[in-house]
Scaffold this motif. Structure first.
Motif, PDB file in Angstrom:
ATOM      1  N   VAL A   9     -30.409  -3.398  49.658  1.00  0.00           N
ATOM      2  CA  VAL A   9     -30.852  -4.499  50.511  1.00  0.00           C
ATOM      3  C   VAL A   9     -29.875  -4.690  51.659  1.00  0.00           C
ATOM      4  O   VAL A   9     -28.711  -4.296  51.573  1.00  0.00           O
ATOM      5  N   ASP A  10     -30.345  -5.302  52.725  1.00  0.00           N
ATOM      6  CA  ASP A  10     -29.475  -5.756  53.804  1.00  0.00           C
ATOM      7  C   ASP A  10     -29.057  -7.177  53.466  1.00  0.00           C
ATOM      8  O   ASP A  10     -29.907  -8.016  53.151  1.00  0.00           O
ATOM      9  N   ILE A  12     -26.398  -8.182  51.037  1.00  0.00           N
ATOM     10  CA  ILE A  12     -26.300  -8.243  49.576  1.00  0.00           C
ATOM     11  C   ILE A  12     -25.756  -9.575  49.073  1.00  0.00           C
ATOM     12  O   ILE A  12     -26.212 -10.096  48.066  1.00  0.00           O
ATOM     13  N   GLU A  14     -26.060 -12.659  50.207  1.00  0.00           N
ATOM     14  CA  GLU A  14     -27.140 -13.657  50.162  1.00  0.00           C
ATOM     15  C   GLU A  14     -28.155 -13.292  49.080  1.00  0.00           C
ATOM     16  O   GLU A  14     -28.656 -14.157  48.370  1.00  0.00           O
ATOM     17  N   ALA A  15     -28.444 -12.002  48.955  1.00  0.00           N
ATOM     18  CA  ALA A  15     -29.418 -11.556  47.958  1.00  0.00           C
ATOM     19  C   ALA A  15     -28.918 -11.830  46.538  1.00  0.00           C
ATOM     20  O   ALA A  15     -29.706 -12.214  45.668  1.00  0.00           O
ATOM     21  N   TYR A  19     -31.233 -13.931  43.880  1.00  0.00           N
ATOM     22  CA  TYR A  19     -31.759 -13.427  42.608  1.00  0.00           C
ATOM     23  C   TYR A  19     -31.146 -14.146  41.405  1.00  0.00           C
ATOM     24  O   TYR A  19     -31.797 -14.270  40.375  1.00  0.00           O
ATOM     25  N   GLU A  57     -25.521  -2.741  48.888  1.00  0.00           N
ATOM     26  CA  GLU A  57     -25.700  -2.984  50.321  1.00  0.00           C
ATOM     27  C   GLU A  57     -26.325  -1.755  50.946  1.00  0.00           C
ATOM     28  O   GLU A  57     -25.890  -0.625  50.717  1.00  0.00           O
ATOM     29  N   ASP A 119     -40.590  -9.310  48.671  1.00  0.00           N
ATOM     30  CA  ASP A 119     -39.765 -10.480  48.988  1.00  0.00           C
ATOM     31  C   ASP A 119     -39.052 -10.330  50.328  1.00  0.00           C
ATOM     32  O   ASP A 119     -39.166  -9.303  51.002  1.00  0.00           O
ATOM     33  N   LYS A 120     -38.325 -11.367  50.710  1.00  0.00           N
ATOM     34  CA  LYS A 120     -37.671 -11.401  52.018  1.00  0.00           C
ATOM     35  C   LYS A 120     -36.583 -10.338  52.176  1.00  0.00           C
ATOM     36  O   LYS A 120     -36.138 -10.074  53.282  1.00  0.00           O
ATOM     37  N   TYR A 121     -36.179  -9.696  51.088  1.00  0.00           N
ATOM     38  CA  TYR A 121     -35.209  -8.605  51.167  1.00  0.00           C
ATOM     39  C   TYR A 121     -35.874  -7.237  51.139  1.00  0.00           C
ATOM     40  O   TYR A 121     -35.211  -6.210  51.106  1.00  0.00           O
TER      41      TYR A 121
END
Length: 130
Positions: A9-10, A12, A14-15, A19, A57, A119-121
């Protein structure tokens, strides 16, 4: 043999927070690495049923030049027991924020509750009572 699921993900950091909130996931000390500046390089999650997955990342060495993270190549499918329906509904409500909802939470011929979203990621999810 053991299969591990890794998603790139871009953003990581925040992700990871996202999650944790969505699934009540715990960060595993085994398989989690941080960079010198304290940001995550890889974060391994453990769910309450023993299931695990990892985030890495996408930028830098992990990125595939010219590729776009679209969510259509692989799907994370979480199967819930009927008694865990409130957990599924909570996860869906959080995941749908900023998501491309392909199929909203609904019944189907094979289950009482299922959904399909990106999802947004950029990760594609199926949540289902099984």
């Amino acid at each position: 043999m053991k299969l591990e699921t890794w998603a790139y993900v871009d953003g990581i950091d925040e992700a990871v927070s996202f999650y944790q909130k969505v699934f009540g996931a715990k960060i595993s000390t085994e398989g989690t690495w941080k960079n010198d500046n304290g940001t995550y390089e890889i974060c391994a999650f453990e769910l309450d049923d023993g299931t695990s997955f990892s985030l890495a990342e996408r930028k830098g060495e992990s990125a595939i030049e010219g590729e776009v993270n679209t969510g259509n190549i692989m799907q994370m499918c979480l199967l819930y027991k009927k008694e865990d329906l409130p957990k599924l509904e909570k996860a869906y409500e959080l995941l749908k924020e900023g998501a491309n909802i392909r199929h909203p939470l609904q019944s189907a011929a094979w289950t009482s509750h299922t959904c399909d979203l990106i999802d947004k990621y950029g990760l594609r999810w199926c949540l289902m009572v099984w």
